[in-house]
Design a protein around this motif. Structure first.
Motif, short mmCIF file in Angstrom:
data_model
loop_
_atom_site.label_atom_id
_atom_site.label_comp_id
_atom_site.label_asym_id
_atom_site.label_seq_id
_atom_site.Cartn_x
_atom_site.Cartn_y
_atom_site.Cartn_z
N SER A 190 0.84 -1.19 0.00
CA SER A 190 0.00 0.00 0.00
C SER A 190 0.87 1.23 0.00
N PRO A 191 0.47 2.34 -0.67
CA PRO A 191 1.30 3.53 -0.74
C PRO A 191 1.36 4.26 0.58
N ARG A 192 2.49 4.89 0.84
CA ARG A 192 2.64 5.73 2.02
C ARG A 192 3.39 6.98 1.62
N GLY B 58 9.53 13.30 1.61
CA GLY B 58 9.50 14.35 0.61
C GLY B 58 8.12 14.60 0.06
N GLY B 59 7.09 14.00 0.66
CA GLY B 59 5.75 14.23 0.19
C GLY B 59 5.33 13.30 -0.93
N GLU B 60 6.23 12.39 -1.34
CA GLU B 60 5.90 11.46 -2.40
C GLU B 60 5.32 10.19 -1.82
N THR B 61 4.63 9.41 -2.63
CA THR B 61 4.08 8.16 -2.14
C THR B 61 5.15 7.09 -2.16
N LEU C 115 10.06 8.43 12.16
CA LEU C 115 10.62 9.77 12.32
C LEU C 115 11.99 9.70 12.97
N PHE C 116 12.17 8.80 13.93
CA PHE C 116 13.46 8.68 14.60
C PHE C 116 14.56 8.31 13.62
N GLU C 117 14.29 7.38 12.71
CA GLU C 117 15.33 7.00 11.75
C GLU C 117 15.52 8.09 10.68
N GLY D 283 0.32 11.51 20.65
CA GLY D 283 -0.31 10.49 19.81
C GLY D 283 -1.30 11.02 18.80
N THR D 284 -1.37 12.34 18.61
CA THR D 284 -2.40 12.91 17.72
C THR D 284 -1.85 13.45 16.42
N LEU D 285 -0.54 13.63 16.31
CA LEU D 285 0.02 14.31 15.15
C LEU D 285 0.14 13.37 13.95
N ASP D 286 0.00 13.93 12.76
CA ASP D 286 0.14 13.17 11.52
C ASP D 286 1.56 13.36 10.99
N LEU D 287 2.31 12.29 10.89
CA LEU D 287 3.72 12.39 10.52
C LEU D 287 3.91 12.88 9.10
N ASN D 288 3.18 12.34 8.15
CA ASN D 288 3.38 12.72 6.75
C ASN D 288 3.14 14.21 6.55
#
Length: 458
Positions: free
Chosen positions: A8-10, A14-17, A326-328, A408-413
């Motif tokens: 599945s895409p993520r 850089g904002g890309e899938t 995010l850590f990596e 626990g509420t923030l969206d990483l992407n």
């Protein structure tokens, strides 16, 4: 090889899938107690394109670039990637060399652990009471210890001889190291207080996995004993826990965590923390002067509410699997490395200009601030996204409540995309400011602005 089209895409950093097996990312599988050693990883191959050569060497620059541009790595690749990313395995090592390196690291860790245990026998086992929930954890941990001891007894004679030689080397290496009894006892006391509260909501520390809390304890005490200048500070348990969960191995976790702390241990000292908060304040002043001024009022505790975010790499602000990503991403230092390369090129250009020009008194012009690391832009993106809520805060109590409400509420992407946008705009503005100052200083020399732009960006 795995068909990437089936994943599945993520969204990437850089904002890309990008593709990712969502089940691997979101479902936590209960495991038992972490292994002492994990020799299978020594000869395992990275499947990331163009990162590992035929002999097993890793191109570090490509590895870091891949982690950043793809928004992290797949959970199935993470364990091996982290062993290179955090320096347990040198990227220049081959698949033939790493098994010997692994044996050396295992023996050295065991000698280090045995040394503090013999020095402070009372700290070997955590103190329990009759109702303590760690009673079962101790049982699982002891079973793992017995199994590991049995494996050692089953080694072939040539392996036993080689390990005995490595142990002698390690004993000589650590022979002159001494401990301060009171300092080590105090560090152990704080560790015993913090460890039982470490990430207890994760399946990794539930059931038989509760024994991993005892593994974590041994790692932290060993680190504190052999790094007295750092010892132990609150928060290290959460940080080290992240390594243990991903690597699922005591020895590998110790060396990876130790390597990470070589760079970031200063953040656990008061001066290092103060410096990082100062940098965040300076960056926000550049990006949003009004919000900066509001947070710097007398009845606010400045930016100290960002302390935990920066210290633990936003561990609790994002969903757990995203926090690992995010850590990596932050640890790969990709943007910082690029910035250093550009800065080096500019420095060489200034040197060439200085020795080729009749006027050698030209003042050096500052461009971007190299201390503005990407994690500061992540923090700034969160602050700016919640700008109105922050402007409504009137004291430090409200600020702390605000920070707690984000867990626990923030969206990483979304946050990554905004942080990169802020980073890009900051660099672009600094570049134009630099060119304008340079042009004004050299108007009598008839500098070609287009040539200067080409020199700067290429």
């Amino acid at each position: 090889m795995e068909d990437l089209s089936e994943r599945s895409p993520r969204r990437s950093a850089g904002g890309e899938t990008r593709s990712l097996d969502s089940q691997d990312a979101d479902v936590q599988v209960q495991r038992g107690v972490a292994a002492v050693s994990s020799p299978a990883f020594c000869t395992a191959r990275l499947t990331l394109p163009g990162v590992m050569d035929a002999e097993g060497r890793v191109d570090e620059s490509r590895l870091r670039m891949h982690v950043f541009k793809n928004g992290g790595v797949l959970p199935s690749e993470r364990g091996l990637v982290w062993r290179f990313l955090f320096g347990m395995y040198p990227c220049s090592s081959t698949a033939l060399e790493r098994p010997l390196l692994q044996e050396q690291l295992v023996v050295r860790y065991q000698v280090m652990k045995r040394k503090w245990q013999q020095f402070l026998p009372s700290a070997v086992r955590i103190h329990l009471n009759g109702t303590d929930e760690l009673v079962a954890a101790v049982g699982y941990f002891n079973r793992r210890q017995n199994e590991a001891q049995q494996q050692i007894q089953d080694y072939r004679e040539d392996v036993t001889d080689r390990l005995a030689f490595l142990e002698l080397q390690a004993q000589i290496l650590f022979e002159r190291i001494t401990f301060n009894r009171e300092e080590l006892r105090e560090a152990t006391r704080i560790i015993d207080k913090d460890v039982p509260r470490t990430n207890r909501d994760l399946s990794y520390y539930k059931g038989q996995g509760s024994g991993n809390l005892l593994v974590l304890r041994d790692i932290l005490i060993t680190y504190a004993a052999f790094h007295p200048e750092v010892s132990y500070a609150q928060g290290m348990n959460d940080l080290c826990s992240r390594f243990l969960e991903v690597l699922d191995c005591e020895v590998d976790t110790f060396w990876s965590f130790s390597s990470y702390m070589e760079k970031f241990s200063k953040d656990f000292r008061a001066d290092g923390l103060h410096r990082k908060i100062e940098l965040e304040a300076a960056l926000l002043k550049e990006l949003d002067p009004q919000l900066y001024s509001h947070l710097m009022t007398d009845n606010m505790e400045s930016f100290t509410f960002c302390h935990r975010w920066l210290l633990l790499g936003f561990q609790r602000e994002f969903e757990h699997s995203d926090a690992l990503r995010l850590f990596e991403i932050l640890s790969c230092d990709h943007l910082e490395l690029v910035s250093q390369q550009v800065d080096k090129a500019r420095y060489q250009e200034r040197l060439a200009r200085k020795f080729s020009s009749d006027d050698s008194s030209e003042s050096e012009l500052q461009t971007v601030n190299p201390d503005f690391t990407f994690e500061l832009f992540i923090c700034a993106a969160i602050l700016l996204e919640n700008r109105m809520s922050l402007l409504s805060c009137q004291d430090d109590v409200q600020l702390i409540h605000f920070a707690s409400s984000l867990q626990g509420t923030l969206d990483l992407n979304s946050t990554l995309k905004k942080a990169e946008h802020l980073f890009y705009n900051y660099c672009k503005r600094c570049a134009w400011d630099y060119m304008n100052r340079l042009y004004r200083q050299n108007t009598t020399k008839e500098y070609d602005l287009l040539y200067q732009l080409r020199s700067l960006f290429f």
